[in-house]
Scaffold this motif. Sequence first.
Motif, mmCIF file in Angstrom:
data_model
loop_
_atom_site.group_PDB
_atom_site.id
_atom_site.type_symbol
_atom_site.label_atom_id
_atom_site.label_comp_id
_atom_site.label_asym_id
_atom_site.label_seq_id
_atom_site.Cartn_x
_atom_site.Cartn_y
_atom_site.Cartn_z
ATOM 1 N N GLY A 25 0.876 -1.212 0.091
ATOM 2 C CA GLY A 25 0.077 -0.140 0.029
ATOM 3 C C GLY A 25 0.822 1.253 -0.005
ATOM 4 O O GLY A 25 0.498 2.269 -0.678
ATOM 5 N N TRP A 26 1.793 1.184 0.833
ATOM 6 C CA TRP A 26 2.666 2.396 0.794
ATOM 7 C C TRP A 26 3.181 2.986 -0.537
ATOM 8 O O TRP A 26 3.663 3.977 -0.883
ATOM 9 C CB TRP A 26 3.871 2.528 1.940
ATOM 10 N N VAL A 74 -4.476 -1.350 -12.366
ATOM 11 C CA VAL A 74 -4.459 -3.049 -12.093
ATOM 12 C C VAL A 74 -3.720 -3.240 -10.667
ATOM 13 O O VAL A 74 -4.475 -3.990 -9.972
ATOM 14 C CB VAL A 74 -3.617 -3.507 -13.169
ATOM 15 N N SER A 75 -2.933 -2.555 -10.358
ATOM 16 C CA SER A 75 -2.434 -2.696 -8.970
ATOM 17 C C SER A 75 -3.363 -2.488 -8.029
ATOM 18 O O SER A 75 -3.515 -3.101 -6.836
ATOM 19 C CB SER A 75 -0.906 -1.931 -8.704
ATOM 20 N N THR A 76 -3.825 -1.395 -8.009
ATOM 21 C CA THR A 76 -4.808 -0.795 -7.029
ATOM 22 C C THR A 76 -6.127 -1.738 -6.953
ATOM 23 O O THR A 76 -6.749 -1.974 -5.705
ATOM 24 C CB THR A 76 -5.455 0.493 -7.032
ATOM 25 N N THR A 77 -6.520 -2.151 -8.198
ATOM 26 C CA THR A 77 -7.749 -3.024 -8.214
ATOM 27 C C THR A 77 -7.318 -4.457 -7.467
ATOM 28 O O THR A 77 -8.195 -4.973 -6.543
ATOM 29 C CB THR A 77 -8.203 -3.192 -9.742
ATOM 30 N N ARG A 78 -6.265 -4.844 -7.629
ATOM 31 C CA ARG A 78 -5.681 -6.188 -7.000
ATOM 32 C C ARG A 78 -5.969 -6.074 -5.406
ATOM 33 O O ARG A 78 -6.203 -6.735 -4.740
ATOM 34 C CB ARG A 78 -4.446 -6.599 -7.682
ATOM 35 N N ALA A 84 -9.028 -5.407 0.676
ATOM 36 C CA ALA A 84 -10.099 -4.078 1.051
ATOM 37 C C ALA A 84 -9.022 -2.884 1.359
ATOM 38 O O ALA A 84 -9.581 -2.101 2.331
ATOM 39 C CB ALA A 84 -11.092 -4.344 2.022
ATOM 40 N N ASP A 85 -8.105 -2.904 0.747
ATOM 41 C CA ASP A 85 -7.231 -1.559 1.122
ATOM 42 C C ASP A 85 -6.052 -1.538 -0.041
ATOM 43 O O ASP A 85 -5.829 -2.159 -0.627
ATOM 44 C CB ASP A 85 -6.159 -2.090 2.430
ATOM 45 N N ALA A 86 -5.978 0.001 -0.374
ATOM 46 C CA ALA A 86 -5.073 0.464 -1.694
ATOM 47 C C ALA A 86 -4.118 1.419 -1.159
ATOM 48 O O ALA A 86 -3.859 2.373 -2.182
ATOM 49 C CB ALA A 86 -6.017 0.878 -2.741
ATOM 50 N N ASP A 91 -7.510 5.937 0.209
ATOM 51 C CA ASP A 91 -8.488 6.032 1.258
ATOM 52 C C ASP A 91 -8.945 7.290 1.467
ATOM 53 O O ASP A 91 -10.054 7.756 1.704
ATOM 54 C CB ASP A 91 -7.821 5.248 2.554
ATOM 55 N N THR A 92 -7.812 8.315 1.648
ATOM 56 C CA THR A 92 -8.178 9.547 1.984
ATOM 57 C C THR A 92 -8.910 10.115 0.785
ATOM 58 O O THR A 92 -9.624 11.185 1.067
ATOM 59 C CB THR A 92 -6.662 10.614 1.836
#
Length: 678
Positions: A25-26, A74-78, A84-86, A91-92
């Motif tokens: 995520g970071w 693609v990475s964020t969808t995965r 349930a976190d990207a 999130d912000t």
Amino acid sequence: MKARDLSVLLAVILVIIMLVIPLPGWLLSVLILVNITLSLMVILVAMNTQEPLQFSVFPTIILLLTLFRLALNVSTTRSILAEADAGGVVDTFGSFVIGDNPLVGFVVFIILVIINFLVITKGSERVSEVAARFSLDAMPGKQMSVDADLNAGLISESQARERREKVEREADFHGSMDGASKFVKGDAIAGIIIVLINIVFGLIIGIVQMGMPFGEAVDTFIRLTVGDGLVSQIPALLMSTATGIVVTRSAGNGNLGSEVTGQLLQYPKLLYIAAGTIFLLGLTPINFFLTTTLAAVLGVSGYLLQKQSEKPSEIQTEEEEDQTESTAMKSSENVVSLLSMDPIEFEFGYGLIPLADTNQGGDLLDRIIMIRRQLAIELGIVIPVVRIRDNIQLNPNEYRLKIKGNEVATGELLLDHYLAMAPDFSNDEMDGIDTKEPAFGLPAKWISEENKDEAELSGYTVVDPPSVVSTHITEVIKQHAHTLLGRQETKQLIDHLKESYPILVDEVTPEPLAIGDIQKVFAKLLKENISIRNLPIIFETLADFSKMTNDTELLGEYVRQALSSQITKQYTGEDMQMKVITVSGKVEKLIADHIQQTEHGNYLALDPESQQEIIKTIHTEAEKLALQEESTIVLCSPAIRMYLKQLLDRFLPQVIVLSYNELEPDVQVQSVGVVNVA
């Protein structure tokens, strides 16, 4: 390899890795911020370019950033579907837009997507298509305009080359932008599909696999989906806007900001009208204080801009104009520029302006371009640019040709007539205005267009006025080609030959022959209408004989003999037959005995009576050949050819003088006359 080049390669490899390997995520948050930063930089550069070609790499950048953005999607969808976190950035963004109402936030996001896809992306795509089509359609006209300016002497060869390259680059750029805009459109469509996938499959995975309550699943996945969509749609929106800015930019003198403010506010008085309109709106139920304040701001701005625009003009009219005029009068460059002289000038009266005006169907500029190309092939030299201008001092239908400031030919054209030349003027019954064909001096007539078909059926040669003047210009330049070839032009020919034959050139110049000596040899050949295009053979001959003599006249004779094959083909037909006037042994001995040798060269010192007799004999024989429509060729020994030609140049310059060594062995020579003296 430079660090910047290496960084681009590594970035492309990273994009490919993102499509396959899950990222934490970071790291996703870092890459998302990098994506937004790059898109912001692109739109800022697009706004500060003065013309599209200053950002010629833009189509490639569109492709790379689009690929980067899709890899991020693609990475964020995965991450969204699996964990349930990207990352914190997604999130912000989602929490900020949705707030306490997921439905309202999602609707706002959908509106943003629609704006990007239907308005900006579709508009940029359409503008790119039109720009590409218009650029390709206008390319021939722009190239013709460059050639026209070059022929008119308005630009140099190097400037014309740069402008042609710019025209080609513009066409390539707009063609690339047309293709790149398809990537932008595809990116917008992919963004919409990815949003639907995140919501639908996110809810399924959250409820079925993760065991979330329905409300929690809706809140979580809509927030992450909206956040992911925003971090991808904002850069996409910036790229689409940058695409629209670049393809709608025309060449200017400043960046987008300066031109928008400069042109939008160039009429300060219009701000008064806008202020009055806003003030009148305040008389309606609209907020009076707000409208009055805005009207006051517009009025003050108009007043300040008007004062600012008037101040420079007053200074210009009172001080700068006087200073500019006085400086121009005192400047030495103002006088020096008057000393320049065009190598070739073509002037015409106002009645012949349609010849050169493309708007009236004139093609003289194109014809002169073809003449220069034709003469480059025939003579082997680059003809200088022909300066074309109208001259009200000439008669309306008159034209004249100047070479190095000296008038060398004049003529007269009737644009609404055709020039007709009959095969036999002893029986000329065609109605028309008697004249002479300007290039060769043959009897001719100007006939009307109604008589054109009749004249052609009667065997006349019918020529239109543009062809008449083109032929005249061609023949005059051929006759004076030796005067157009100076040392500078000779140096250019030598440099061109040196690219392919460096050793050969080094053996001839600067020792034993200087550029001036080579120029004299070239001029001697051109004066007798011998092409110097075969430079390797000419330099081979100079390399062989310049060690024995530096006399350029003799070197010219040796070169002529080396070009025997070329000269033979020039003066014989396919049947390899030649009708000539031979020189008797008595005349040969007479000329050879009267050659005077001095330290400055050799010359013929023949008594006037003998000269007149030789010239008269050749003139009589030339008239007989003219009746048979044959060229007058005098054939003699190599020892006297040069001196006989020098003698005839004064009185019979059109007579061709050849030596036996300048003809191929298989030529069938037929003697039709003999030059003799009593």
